[in-house]
Design a protein around this motif. Structure first.
Motif, PDB file in Angstrom:
ATOM      1  N   TRP A   1       1.007   0.904   9.448  1.00  0.00           N
ATOM      2  CA  TRP A   1       1.520   1.256   8.124  1.00  0.00           C
ATOM      3  C   TRP A   1       2.700   2.164   8.402  1.00  0.00           C
ATOM      4  CZ3 TRP A   1       2.981   5.283   5.029  1.00  0.00           C
ATOM      5  CH2 TRP A   1       3.172   4.971   3.672  1.00  0.00           C
TER       6      TRP A   1
ATOM      7  N   SER B   1       1.427   5.328  10.665  1.00  0.00           N
ATOM      8  CA  SER B   1       1.849   6.161   9.534  1.00  0.00           C
ATOM      9  C   SER B   1       2.454   7.491   9.970  1.00  0.00           C
ATOM     10  CB  SER B   1       0.664   6.426   8.588  1.00  0.00           C
ATOM     11  OG  SER B   1       1.107   7.101   7.428  1.00  0.00           O
TER      12      SER B   1
ATOM     13  N   ILE C   1      -0.070  11.073  12.486  1.00  0.00           N
ATOM     14  CA  ILE C   1      -0.353  11.817  11.251  1.00  0.00           C
ATOM     15  C   ILE C   1      -1.841  12.170  11.136  1.00  0.00           C
ATOM     16  CG2 ILE C   1      -0.688   9.743   9.820  1.00  0.00           C
ATOM     17  CD1 ILE C   1       0.816  11.205   7.569  1.00  0.00           C
ATOM     18  N   ARG C   2      -2.698  11.291  11.623  1.00  0.00           N
ATOM     19  CA  ARG C   2      -4.139  11.509  11.567  1.00  0.00           C
ATOM     20  C   ARG C   2      -4.821  10.531  12.509  1.00  0.00           C
ATOM     21  NH1 ARG C   2      -3.206   8.074   6.966  1.00  0.00           N
ATOM     22  NH2 ARG C   2      -2.384   9.760   5.700  1.00  0.00           N
TER      23      ARG C   2
ATOM     24  N   TRP D   1      -6.438   2.627  -7.224  1.00  0.00           N
ATOM     25  CA  TRP D   1      -6.573   3.228  -5.892  1.00  0.00           C
ATOM     26  C   TRP D   1      -6.348   4.729  -6.029  1.00  0.00           C
ATOM     27  CZ3 TRP D   1      -3.184   5.235  -1.908  1.00  0.00           C
ATOM     28  CH2 TRP D   1      -3.795   5.301  -0.646  1.00  0.00           C
TER      29      TRP D   1
ATOM     30  N   TRP E   1      -5.159  -3.066  -2.947  1.00  0.00           N
ATOM     31  CA  TRP E   1      -5.377  -1.610  -3.043  1.00  0.00           C
ATOM     32  C   TRP E   1      -6.014  -1.294  -4.409  1.00  0.00           C
ATOM     33  CZ3 TRP E   1      -2.845  -2.945   1.133  1.00  0.00           C
ATOM     34  CH2 TRP E   1      -2.577  -2.021   2.147  1.00  0.00           C
TER      35      TRP E   1
ATOM     36  N   GLU F   1      -5.353  -0.560   9.866  1.00  0.00           N
ATOM     37  CA  GLU F   1      -4.201   0.255   9.435  1.00  0.00           C
ATOM     38  C   GLU F   1      -4.152   1.478  10.337  1.00  0.00           C
ATOM     39  OE1 GLU F   1      -3.512   1.239   5.174  1.00  0.00           O
ATOM     40  OE2 GLU F   1      -2.811   3.161   5.951  1.00  0.00           O
TER      41      GLU F   1
ATOM     42  N   GLY G   1       0.818  -1.203   0.000  1.00  0.00           N
ATOM     43  CA  GLY G   1       0.000   0.000   0.000  1.00  0.00           C
ATOM     44  C   GLY G   1       0.856   1.258   0.000  1.00  0.00           C
TER      45      GLY G   1
ATOM     46  N   SER H   1      -0.076   2.664  -5.356  1.00  0.00           N
ATOM     47  CA  SER H   1      -0.745   2.490  -4.068  1.00  0.00           C
ATOM     48  C   SER H   1       0.046   3.142  -2.935  1.00  0.00           C
ATOM     49  CB  SER H   1      -1.004   1.005  -3.803  1.00  0.00           C
ATOM     50  OG  SER H   1       0.166   0.246  -3.988  1.00  0.00           O
ATOM     51  N   THR H   2       0.761   4.203  -3.206  1.00  0.00           N
ATOM     52  CA  THR H   2       1.399   5.155  -2.275  1.00  0.00           C
ATOM     53  C   THR H   2       2.866   5.409  -2.592  1.00  0.00           C
ATOM     54  OG1 THR H   2      -0.127   4.758  -0.448  1.00  0.00           O
ATOM     55  CG2 THR H   2       1.955   5.785   0.120  1.00  0.00           C
TER      56      THR H   2
ATOM     57  N   HIS I   1      -9.440   2.082   9.639  1.00  0.00           N
ATOM     58  CA  HIS I   1      -8.140   2.739   9.488  1.00  0.00           C
ATOM     59  C   HIS I   1      -8.095   4.050  10.271  1.00  0.00           C
ATOM     60  CE1 HIS I   1      -6.857   0.619   5.502  1.00  0.00           C
ATOM     61  NE2 HIS I   1      -7.272  -0.231   6.418  1.00  0.00           N
ATOM     62  N   TYR I   2      -6.954   4.289  10.905  1.00  0.00           N
ATOM     63  CA  TYR I   2      -6.738   5.539  11.638  1.00  0.00           C
ATOM     64  C   TYR I   2      -7.973   5.910  12.464  1.00  0.00           C
ATOM     65  CZ  TYR I   2      -2.978   5.266   8.352  1.00  0.00           C
ATOM     66  OH  TYR I   2      -1.908   4.790   7.634  1.00  0.00           O
TER      67      TYR I   2
ATOM     68  N   PHE J   1       5.219  10.208   2.448  1.00  0.00           N
ATOM     69  CA  PHE J   1       5.269   9.609   3.783  1.00  0.00           C
ATOM     70  C   PHE J   1       6.617   8.963   4.111  1.00  0.00           C
ATOM     71  CE2 PHE J   1       0.873   9.196   2.122  1.00  0.00           C
ATOM     72  CZ  PHE J   1       0.246  10.094   2.973  1.00  0.00           C
TER      73      PHE J   1
ATOM     74  N   ASN K   1      -8.824  -1.707  -0.177  1.00  0.00           N
ATOM     75  CA  ASN K   1      -8.287  -0.732   0.766  1.00  0.00           C
ATOM     76  C   ASN K   1      -8.915   0.658   0.650  1.00  0.00           C
ATOM     77  OD1 ASN K   1      -6.238   0.054   2.821  1.00  0.00           O
ATOM     78  ND2 ASN K   1      -5.670   1.477   1.198  1.00  0.00           N
ATOM     79  N   GLU K   2      -9.536   1.077   1.737  1.00  0.00           N
ATOM     80  CA  GLU K   2     -10.090   2.441   1.860  1.00  0.00           C
ATOM     81  C   GLU K   2     -11.008   2.841   0.715  1.00  0.00           C
ATOM     82  OE1 GLU K   2      -6.834   5.079   2.754  1.00  0.00           O
ATOM     83  OE2 GLU K   2      -6.582   4.211   4.736  1.00  0.00           O
TER      84      GLU K   2
HETATM   85  C1  147 Z   1      -3.521   5.251   3.797  1.00  0.00           C
HETATM   86  C2  147 Z   1      -3.235   4.099   2.839  1.00  0.00           C
HETATM   87  O1  147 Z   1      -4.082   3.012   3.051  1.00  0.00           O
HETATM   88  C3  147 Z   1      -1.799   3.658   2.837  1.00  0.00           C
HETATM   89  O2  147 Z   1      -1.571   2.869   1.678  1.00  0.00           O
HETATM   90  C4  147 Z   1      -0.881   4.828   2.903  1.00  0.00           C
HETATM   91  O3  147 Z   1      -1.099   5.635   1.779  1.00  0.00           O
HETATM   92  C5  147 Z   1      -1.163   5.603   4.150  1.00  0.00           C
HETATM   93  C6  147 Z   1      -0.231   6.779   4.316  1.00  0.00           C
HETATM   94  O4  147 Z   1      -0.485   7.475   5.496  1.00  0.00           O
HETATM   95  O5  147 Z   1      -2.481   6.095   4.155  1.00  0.00           O
HETATM   96  O6  147 Z   1      -4.406   6.068   3.102  1.00  0.00           O
HETATM   97  C7  147 Z   1      -4.884   7.226   3.635  1.00  0.00           C
HETATM   98  C8  147 Z   1      -4.595   8.377   2.969  1.00  0.00           C
HETATM   99  C9  147 Z   1      -5.146   9.567   3.411  1.00  0.00           C
HETATM  100  C10 147 Z   1      -5.980   9.573   4.506  1.00  0.00           C
HETATM  101  C11 147 Z   1      -6.260   8.387   5.172  1.00  0.00           C
HETATM  102  C12 147 Z   1      -5.705   7.211   4.730  1.00  0.00           C
HETATM  103  N1  147 Z   1      -6.526  10.790   4.951  1.00  0.00           N
HETATM  104  O7  147 Z   1      -6.187  11.856   4.377  1.00  0.00           O
HETATM  105  O8  147 Z   1      -7.348  10.800   5.890  1.00  0.00           O
END
Ligand code: 147
Length: 670
Positions: free
Chosen positions: A276, A246, A368-369, A523, A121, A243, A34, A78-79, A222-223, A288, A167-168
């Motif tokens: 991640w 990050s 990060i978030r 993605w 992804w 996830e 990812g 994918s990133t 995620h987050y 990142f 993914n997301e």
């Molecule tokens: C996540 C992805 O799933 C990962 O592959 C990687 O890109 C990671 C990096 O921090 O982040 O994707 C997100 C990207 C942006 C947000 C949340 C998840 N966002 O802006 O809230």
């Protein structure tokens, strides 16, 4: 000072433990992918590579991860890059692409009990049958994912434990039920589905659709900011931070990871947290940078860095195993009265006990978030009362990390202290701000250490790769696809058809080929294949490669480039200096960007298909020279002001379609 020390009492007991699926510990995991986060790892010298893998996967040594989550490559960005699919086309199947198979095997070698979790992804375009969703032809998607788990088993002897959906991006109730049925039918009843690697939204469908609920093993968000929704809790399903983290791997990143590892359970009832990402084996100037448990992005020097987040992982991972249970809020887990948190874990026989404390201050543990609401933490004395099955414990092993923000005092990570004696089921612990403490009956933990890695060095020049020393299907070392999928093939597709190839520029037969033919189910959507390599600080360099456009499934243009200023999901807007050859229109061009909106130079150049020719760009002292074969098409012309001052070298094509490369060569300007 003494006045700041608050005294409080917590009770740790097994009395209210509920041993069910929702309170079971599923382990601490990390993500490779990812995307393309592990790209530079495979190229390390064996010695350092094994050391890095030991730090990540060896039990009782380092991160000692319980779970490895990998990307199911989808030939799309994918990133940090694109990861290769096992099925570029509906008629194609290859289980030797990329590095995730290799990585999973290396992880299993070190820890046979590590669990494996696969997640796409993106998907190759055929999976969506030309549409941008994988759910329009769900049986294609389910078959594609099934092929991946079958290849894992049959070709690599890897048992996949968990699969995610997309993914997301949207999940789809029909598709999840179909995937479940397809897996069951093919003999993969043991694979558990984690839905949906986004937010807690799928909880609603779990509560309302019994079939969907039956297909869903766990909800993965995620987050989550350590929180889950009420609906999610009501499902009774395991809740995972599938996830998280990050965050740059310095002390604050360590604080982030330590805080959420505890609070994901304490605040949100989450029983697995997955970072991640696993290891920063990608160039620092991609998105990142170093948001990873450790850093290993210099295969040419062998240099790597074991960083704080890896040791924060160890505070939990070396003291509890999947199948253990979290002690519930108030009975062994909770918030500390003066700030911070603690979680208790016990094995299924309630013989072992582990308690992890963290007292991360707000400013030293922001991730990060999402944004972190303000709170305060003060130094405190905690009196711990062990009750129930734990009342007879007389000694606890004691491990500590101290994050220091005082000038001249460096942080210390995962340091073994003298064991603490428990008297009449009671002990008192002083906790300063920004510390992590593990107290445990588990005796096996160690702070593993391998020999010092070599010093850091910049990417070496001159650099060349003729792409001959690889197995077909592999990705060239150091060259990182950002859009499209680039892999070694036996020969360009039309060689051997009786036609004489002008082999002046590629006397050997293997080459590197961009293989994607149609827009993937993306993605982050982009359409101009590009791969980058080297040192972002390069300014005056010479880049050349032999290029060939096959006459079947062709791209319309092919390029080499210097000073490429970005990759990742922003690759489509990369600026730099690009030298193009367009066999379809018998033209060449020099542009300042990948999108060709800033054309500097161009004209007619008749070359055609199926023949190798060398493209050369030389940048020096504000001027550039461009050559096609032996013909100079731009001689010491002034670089436009819009040219980035530094960037990666690279190569690519104008659109999806086959494009071949050989003899990549990069040197200081000459
Ligand atoms: C996540 C992805 O799933 C990962 O592959 C990687 O890109 C990671 C990096 O921090 O982040 O994707 C997100 C990207 C942006 C947000 C949340 C998840 N966002 O802006 O809230």
């Amino acid at each position: 000072s003494f006045e700041n020390k608050f005294n409080s009492k917590i009770r740790i007991s097994d009395e209210s433990v509920i041993k069910n699926a929702a309170s079971m510990f599923y382990g601490i995991g990390a993500i490779s992918g990812g995307g393309a986060t592990s790209k530079l790892l495979q190229n390390y010298p064996q010695n350092q590579r094994d050391q890095i893998l030991d730090y990540l996967f060896l039990p009782n040594f380092g991160a000692s991860l319980h779970m490895l989550k990998v990307e199911i490559g989808g030939d799309s960005q994918s990133t940090e890059g694109t990861e290769a699919s096992h099925m570029h086309h509906s008629w194609d199947l290859n289980y030797n692409r990329g590095y995730e198979w290799w990585l999973m095997k290396e992880a299993k070698k070190r820890n046979p009990n590590i669990t494996l979790y696969g997640l796409p992804w993106a998907f190759p375009g055929w999976v969506g049958n030309g549409t941008s969703s994988p759910y329009n032809y769900p049986s294609l998607t389910a078959k594609y994912v099934l092929k991946w788990v079958q290849g894992a088993k049959d070709y690599h002897n890897l048992t996949i434990d968990y699969l995610g959906i997309w993914n997301e991006r949207a999940y789809d109730v029909e598709y999840v039920r179909l995937l479940r049925a397809v897996l069951d039918h093919a003999g993969f009843k043991n694979i558990r589905l984690v839905v949906g690697d986004g937010d807690w939204g799928p909880a609603h469908d779990v509560l309302n659709d019994p079939q969907f609920a039956a297909a869903t093993f766990a909800l993965g968000a995620h987050y989550p900011g350590t929180l889950s929704s009420n609906e999610a809790k009501r499902t009774g399903k395991p809740l995972w931070a599938s996830e998280d983290f990050s965050t740059f791997n310095d002390d604050i990143g360590s604080g982030c990871w330590a805080r959420i590892l505890n609070r994901n359970f304490v605040d949100g009832g989450m029983t697995s947290s997955i970072a991640w990402n696993l290891v920063a084996a990608y160039y620092d100037n991609l998105p990142f940078p170093r948001c990873s448990l450790m850093t290993a992005n210099e295969p040419w020097s062998g240099h790597y860095e074991v960083t704080g987040p890896l040791w924060m992982t160890a505070h939990t991972s070396q003291f509890a195993l999947p199948g253990w249970y979290y002690l519930p809020a108030g009975g062994g887990s909770g918030r500390l009265p003066s700030g911070g948190s603690y979680v208790g874990l016990t094995d299924s026989n309630t013989k072992q006990l582990t308690i992890i404390f963290e007292t991360m201050s707000h400013d030293h543990s922001e991730c990060i978030r999402p944004s972190l609401p303000p709170y305060t933490v003060k130094p405190q004395n905690v009196t711990i009362k062990l009750a129930g099955a734990f009342a007879s414990i007389t000694q606890l092993y004691y491990w500590k990390s101290v994050l220091s923000y005082k000038k001249g005092v460096s942080s210390s990570y995962f340091v073994k202290q003298s064991p603490l004696q428990v008297k009449s089921g009671q002990l008192t612990l002083f906790l300063d701000v920004d510390v992590v403490v593990t107290l445990s009956t588990v005796a096996t933990a160690t702070k593993g250490q391998r020999s010092q890695p070599p010093p850091s060095k910049p990417f070496p020049l001159p650099y060349s790769d003729n792409f001959q020393n690889y197995q077909p299907g592999s990705n060239p070392l150091n060259l990182v696809p950002q859009v499209g999928s680039f892999e070694i093939v036996d020969s360009p597709p039309t060689v051997g058809n009786g036609r004489s190839i002008i082999d002046h520029y590629n006397v050997n037969k293997q080459c590197l080929m961009q293989t994607v033919l149609q827009q993937p189910v993306d993605w982050c959507k982009q359409s101009q294949p590009i791969a980058v390599i080297g040192n972002y600080n390069w300014s005056d360099i010479s880049v050349s490669a032999s290029v060939l456009v096959p006459s079947v499934n062709s791209t319309t243009g092919i390029f080499v480039a210097a000073r490429i200023d970005q990759g990742g999901c922003g690759a489509f807007q990369a600026k730099g200096l690009f030298l193009w050859l367009f066999p379809a229109s018998n033209q060449y061009a020099v542009t300042n960007d990948l999108a060709q909106t800033k054309k500097i130079k161009g004209g007619s150049f008749v070359y055609g298909y199926d023949a190798w020719v060398k493209l050369t760009l030389n940048l020096q002292s504000g001027k550039y020279t461009a050559k096609i074969g032996n013909q100079t098409v731009a001689n010491l012309e002034t670089l436009p002001g819009s040219t980035p001052s530094t960037g990666f070298a690279g190569l690519g094509s104008e659109n999806f379609g086959l494009a071949c490369f050989a003899n990549l060569s990069i040197s200081s300007a000459n």
